[in-house]
Design a protein around this motif. Structure first.
Motif, PDB file in Angstrom:
ATOM      1  N   THR A   1       0.821  -1.208   0.000  1.00 20.83           N
ATOM      2  CA  THR A   1       0.000   0.000   0.000  1.00 20.83           C
ATOM      3  C   THR A   1       0.855   1.257   0.000  1.00 20.83           C
ATOM      4  N   GLU A   2       1.755   1.376   0.951  1.00 24.61           N
ATOM      5  CA  GLU A   2       2.530   2.603   1.099  1.00 24.61           C
ATOM      6  C   GLU A   2       3.573   2.767  -0.009  1.00 24.61           C
ATOM      7  N   TYR A   3       4.261   1.679  -0.340  1.00 27.36           N
ATOM      8  CA  TYR A   3       5.315   1.763  -1.351  1.00 27.36           C
ATOM      9  C   TYR A   3       4.738   2.102  -2.716  1.00 27.36           C
ATOM     10  N   PHE A   4       3.641   1.465  -3.088  1.00 24.18           N
ATOM     11  CA  PHE A   4       3.064   1.707  -4.404  1.00 24.18           C
ATOM     12  C   PHE A   4       2.399   3.077  -4.485  1.00 24.18           C
ATOM     13  N   GLN A   5       1.883   3.569  -3.363  1.00 20.51           N
ATOM     14  CA  GLN A   5       1.359   4.924  -3.368  1.00 20.51           C
ATOM     15  C   GLN A   5       2.486   5.940  -3.532  1.00 20.51           C
ATOM     16  N   CYS A   6       3.604   5.690  -2.857  1.00 20.72           N
ATOM     17  CA  CYS A   6       4.741   6.609  -2.965  1.00 20.72           C
ATOM     18  C   CYS A   6       5.342   6.602  -4.358  1.00 20.72           C
ATOM     19  N   THR A   7       5.312   5.479  -5.033  1.00 25.37           N
ATOM     20  CA  THR A   7       5.887   5.374  -6.373  1.00 25.37           C
ATOM     21  C   THR A   7       4.842   5.516  -7.467  1.00 25.37           C
ATOM     22  N   GLU A   8       3.622   5.900  -7.081  1.00 26.55           N
ATOM     23  CA  GLU A   8       2.540   6.185  -8.028  1.00 26.55           C
ATOM     24  C   GLU A   8       2.217   4.998  -8.925  1.00 26.55           C
ATOM     25  N   MET A   9       2.179   3.817  -8.331  1.00 26.62           N
ATOM     26  CA  MET A   9       1.760   2.616  -9.050  1.00 26.62           C
ATOM     27  C   MET A   9       0.411   2.158  -8.501  1.00 26.62           C
ATOM     28  N   ALA A  10      -0.220   1.209  -9.193  1.00 23.87           N
ATOM     29  CA  ALA A  10      -1.577   0.798  -8.848  1.00 23.87           C
ATOM     30  C   ALA A  10      -1.571  -0.057  -7.586  1.00 23.87           C
ATOM     31  N   VAL A  11      -2.156   0.479  -6.521  1.00 23.89           N
ATOM     32  CA  VAL A  11      -2.199  -0.243  -5.241  1.00 23.89           C
ATOM     33  C   VAL A  11      -3.246  -1.346  -5.278  1.00 23.89           C
ATOM     34  N   THR A  12      -4.456  -1.005  -5.765  1.00 22.21           N
ATOM     35  CA  THR A  12      -5.551  -1.982  -5.783  1.00 22.21           C
ATOM     36  C   THR A  12      -5.188  -3.190  -6.631  1.00 22.21           C
ATOM     37  N   GLU A  13      -4.563  -2.950  -7.762  1.00 20.43           N
ATOM     38  CA  GLU A  13      -4.182  -4.050  -8.646  1.00 20.43           C
ATOM     39  C   GLU A  13      -3.157  -4.966  -7.975  1.00 20.43           C
ATOM     40  N   SER A  14      -2.179  -4.378  -7.303  1.00 20.91           N
ATOM     41  CA  SER A  14      -1.155  -5.184  -6.637  1.00 20.91           C
ATOM     42  C   SER A  14      -1.745  -5.990  -5.487  1.00 20.91           C
ATOM     43  N   LEU A  15      -2.639  -5.384  -4.713  1.00 16.22           N
ATOM     44  CA  LEU A  15      -3.279  -6.114  -3.614  1.00 16.22           C
ATOM     45  C   LEU A  15      -4.185  -7.224  -4.144  1.00 16.22           C
ATOM     46  N   PHE A  16      -4.808  -6.997  -5.297  1.00 14.82           N
ATOM     47  CA  PHE A  16      -5.647  -8.033  -5.910  1.00 14.82           C
ATOM     48  C   PHE A  16      -4.814  -9.265  -6.257  1.00 14.82           C
ATOM     49  N   PHE A  17      -3.674  -9.050  -6.897  1.00 13.09           N
ATOM     50  CA  PHE A  17      -2.816 -10.179  -7.261  1.00 13.09           C
ATOM     51  C   PHE A  17      -2.201 -10.831  -6.024  1.00 13.09           C
ATOM     52  N   ALA A  18      -1.902 -10.032  -4.998  1.00  8.20           N
ATOM     53  CA  ALA A  18      -1.369 -10.603  -3.762  1.00  8.20           C
ATOM     54  C   ALA A  18      -2.409 -11.497  -3.088  1.00  8.20           C
TER      55      ALA A  18
ATOM     56  N   PRO B   1       3.336   9.706   5.292  1.00  9.07           N
ATOM     57  CA  PRO B   1       4.089   8.889   4.333  1.00  9.07           C
ATOM     58  C   PRO B   1       4.963   7.869   5.040  1.00  9.07           C
ATOM     59  N   GLU B   2       4.917   6.654   4.514  1.00 10.25           N
ATOM     60  CA  GLU B   2       5.748   5.553   4.979  1.00 10.25           C
ATOM     61  C   GLU B   2       5.366   5.051   6.365  1.00 10.25           C
ATOM     62  N   SER B   3       4.247   5.508   6.929  1.00  9.37           N
ATOM     63  CA  SER B   3       3.869   5.074   8.275  1.00  9.37           C
ATOM     64  C   SER B   3       3.532   3.594   8.305  1.00  9.37           C
ATOM     65  N   LEU B   4       2.876   3.083   7.252  1.00  9.45           N
ATOM     66  CA  LEU B   4       2.512   1.676   7.226  1.00  9.45           C
ATOM     67  C   LEU B   4       3.752   0.791   7.100  1.00  9.45           C
ATOM     68  N   ILE B   5       4.724   1.230   6.326  1.00 11.59           N
ATOM     69  CA  ILE B   5       5.956   0.458   6.207  1.00 11.59           C
ATOM     70  C   ILE B   5       6.682   0.418   7.551  1.00 11.59           C
ATOM     71  N   GLU B   6       6.728   1.549   8.230  1.00  8.51           N
ATOM     72  CA  GLU B   6       7.359   1.581   9.549  1.00  8.51           C
ATOM     73  C   GLU B   6       6.615   0.688  10.539  1.00  8.51           C
ATOM     74  N   LEU B   7       5.276   0.687  10.459  1.00  2.50           N
ATOM     75  CA  LEU B   7       4.484  -0.162  11.349  1.00  2.50           C
ATOM     76  C   LEU B   7       4.789  -1.632  11.112  1.00  2.50           C
ATOM     77  N   SER B   8       4.807  -2.052   9.839  1.00  2.00           N
ATOM     78  CA  SER B   8       5.118  -3.442   9.515  1.00  2.00           C
ATOM     79  C   SER B   8       6.538  -3.789   9.928  1.00  2.00           C
ATOM     80  N   MET B   9       7.465  -2.858   9.706  1.00  3.74           N
ATOM     81  CA  MET B   9       8.855  -3.096  10.077  1.00  3.74           C
ATOM     82  C   MET B   9       8.988  -3.284  11.585  1.00  3.74           C
ATOM     83  N   MET B  10       8.356  -2.425  12.370  1.00  4.22           N
ATOM     84  CA  MET B  10       8.451  -2.515  13.819  1.00  4.22           C
ATOM     85  C   MET B  10       7.816  -3.803  14.336  1.00  4.22           C
ATOM     86  N   LEU B  11       6.679  -4.193  13.749  1.00  6.34           N
ATOM     87  CA  LEU B  11       6.012  -5.419  14.161  1.00  6.34           C
ATOM     88  C   LEU B  11       6.893  -6.634  13.900  1.00  6.34           C
TER      89      LEU B  11
END
Length: 497
Positions: free
Chosen positions: A98-115, A462-472
């Motif tokens: 979610t956070e990485y693809f939003q920061c790089t302006e790529m399709a978040v919904t599409e990536s989550l669908f395939f995941a 920005p990047e809060s979700l990545i930091e959350l996942s990293m800390m967890l």
């Protein structure tokens, strides 16, 4: 044995978690078709589906056999453990997507669908008990990985990595199906695994050359998914060329699904053939040695972790080769620890890459002086990968090697210990750069690999979700080893009982 064709078809079997993921896929598809661009609801929907699936798995924890329409006889909770691990991978990787693809302006919904679709295929693979379902589930997961790999169409390296992954993945699948066809023919047209086993016994073909050819072909197909040497050639190039969240998801989900398949097949045919035992030992030894040696010479963090993952799967194979409940329990326990440690390392690299536009090890020099939290998290993950006490990687390796030693795998365990010492040098070299001085990458402006300044479309920091996942992941990789005893007890008591 109870039947799953009544109301228990949804609640008493393993089909309900998959149905939840299918519902999430439908919702994500509807959102993608009806909305312009990505929406904020993509991530909550994916997270809700995966968390609900885990809750259902816990509620279905069972001790009695059940028949499932899609997965056949279920006689233990080993399948549920593998499915839990796959859903855990999705929960931890979704924030990165979610956070990485939003920061790089790529399709978040599409990536989550395939995941989600790849997770769905992996979950079906974990409980599949016939050749058709195994192949369909495996290809469902693999095709989604191929599509995820090609999501960065603007990056030449990503396109090259995707093409290599697609071609080699298709070749390995062909070899796997060829092995399945041998089993189908030798067993008299059976597709169910237990039916194949009975058919081989009745036709007295269990020790024939044809069965050996089938098991070798199946082993080659599974070895590709696990990145075992010498079937690892695709791994470093794919890891380096793809976006970091995709690499993180691929590095754990595909291995868990492949381990589930390997455990099911090799445990089934173990009484009739010792050849797979010797071949797996050779593959594990080569993976542990070459993976750690080549990792030392890498200059990219993602390529280093690629070779590290090759060596780590070599360690995990010790539990599979042991072939007893304690061995399988150690394999599952170490896999659980590896998921947190590996994803914590990739989350750190993703965060560093967003801020600097590079994943070079040299550019990490002096990171502690610029971002102490990021440097500390990456350091703890690397130390856990190396097996430093009291981190979870130490306890996981200790239990894994102990179970292998008790099973008589003295050579394999000895080589594993030597390989672990070699890996320590690789990780300490990077940690020295992190904590020492030098001119690393600048951390003030988020960028991509082509140094293009990004605009953030995220509704939160920005990047809060990545930091959350990293800390967890870092907290889990640091503390899980201290409560290892109940984890190993649960795994050991529910495997092939």
């Amino acid at each position: 044995m109870e039947s799953g064709f009544d109301l228990r078809f949804l609640y008493g079997s393993t089909i309900l978690p998959e149905c939840i993921l299918i519902l999430g896929l439908i919702i994500l598809l509807a959102i993608d078709l009806t909305s312009e661009g990505d929406t904020y609801w993509s991530y909550p929907i994916s997270l809700t589906g995966s968390v609900t699936g885990i809750m259902v798995l816990f509620s279905q924890w069972r001790g009695e056999p059940i028949i499932s329409l899609l997965c056949g006889p279920q006689t233990n909770t080993c399948d549920d453990i593998f499915q839990f691990l796959i859903l855990l991978c999705l929960i931890l990787c979704a924030p990165l997507f979610t956070e990485y693809f939003q920061c790089t302006e790529m399709a978040v919904t599409e990536s989550l669908f395939f995941a989600l679709a790849a997770t769905l295929g992996g979950m079906f693979l974990c409980c599949a008990s016939d050749l058709v379902t195994i192949f369909v589930a495996l290809e469902c997961s693999s095709l989604c990985f191929y599509l995820l790999s090609g999501c960065t169409s603007r990056d030449v390296r990503s396109g090259e990595a995707t093409m290599k992954y697609l071609l080699m993945g298709g070749t390995s699948s062909s070899i796997l199906v060829y092995g399945f066809s041998w089993l189908y023919g030798l067993s008299g047209g059976e597709v169910q695994l237990w039916g194949i086993l009975n058919g081989l016994v009745e036709s007295k073909m269990q020790n024939s050359e044809g069965t050996s050819i089938a098991l070798v072909c199946i082993m080659v197909g599974i070895a590709f998914k696990l990145s075992l040497v010498p079937f690892h050639q695709w791994t470093p190039d794919v890891y380096e060329g793809l976006p970091t969240p995709v690499v993180a998801f691929l590095s754990v989900t595909s291995k868990v699904a492949a381990l589930a398949l390997a455990t099911r097949i090799f445990n089934l045919f173990a009484p009739f053939s010792d050849e797979w035992h010797l071949l797996l030992e050779i593959l594990a030894i080569l993976s542990m040695i070459l993976g750690n040696f080549i990792a030392i010479a890498q200059t990219s963090m993602k390529r280093m972790l690629a070779y590290s993952s090759i060596s780590q799967i070599g360690y995990i194979m010790i539990g599979l080769i042991a072939g007893n409940p304690s061995g399988y329990a150690s394999m599952l326990t170490y896999t659980l620890f590896y998921i947190f440690v590996n994803l914590g390392a990739f989350a750190s690299i993703a965060l560093f890459g967003l801020r600097t536009g590079t994943d070079s090890i040299r550019d990490c020099a002096g990171l502690y002086g610029q971002d102490p939290l990021l440097a500390l998290c990456l350091t703890l993950c690397l130390l856990s990968l190396g097996g430093f006490p009291p981190l979870s990687g130490f306890f996981g390796k200790l239990y894994l090697f102990w179970c292998g030693w008790q099973a008589g795998l003295y050579l394999l365990v000895s080589i594993g210990l030597v390989a672990s010492v070699i890996s320590i040098y690789c990780y300490l070299k990077i940690i020295k750069l992190l904590m020492g001085g030098g001119h690393g990458g600048e951390l003030d402006t988020p960028r991509t690999g082509d140094d293009r300044i990004l605009s953030f479309s995220s509704p939160h920091t920005p990047e809060s979700l990545i930091e959350l996942s990293m800390m967890l992941c870092v907290i889990a990789s640091t503390t899980l080893g201290l409560i290892m005893n109940p984890i190993t007890t649960i795994a050991r008591d529910n495997i092939f009982n």
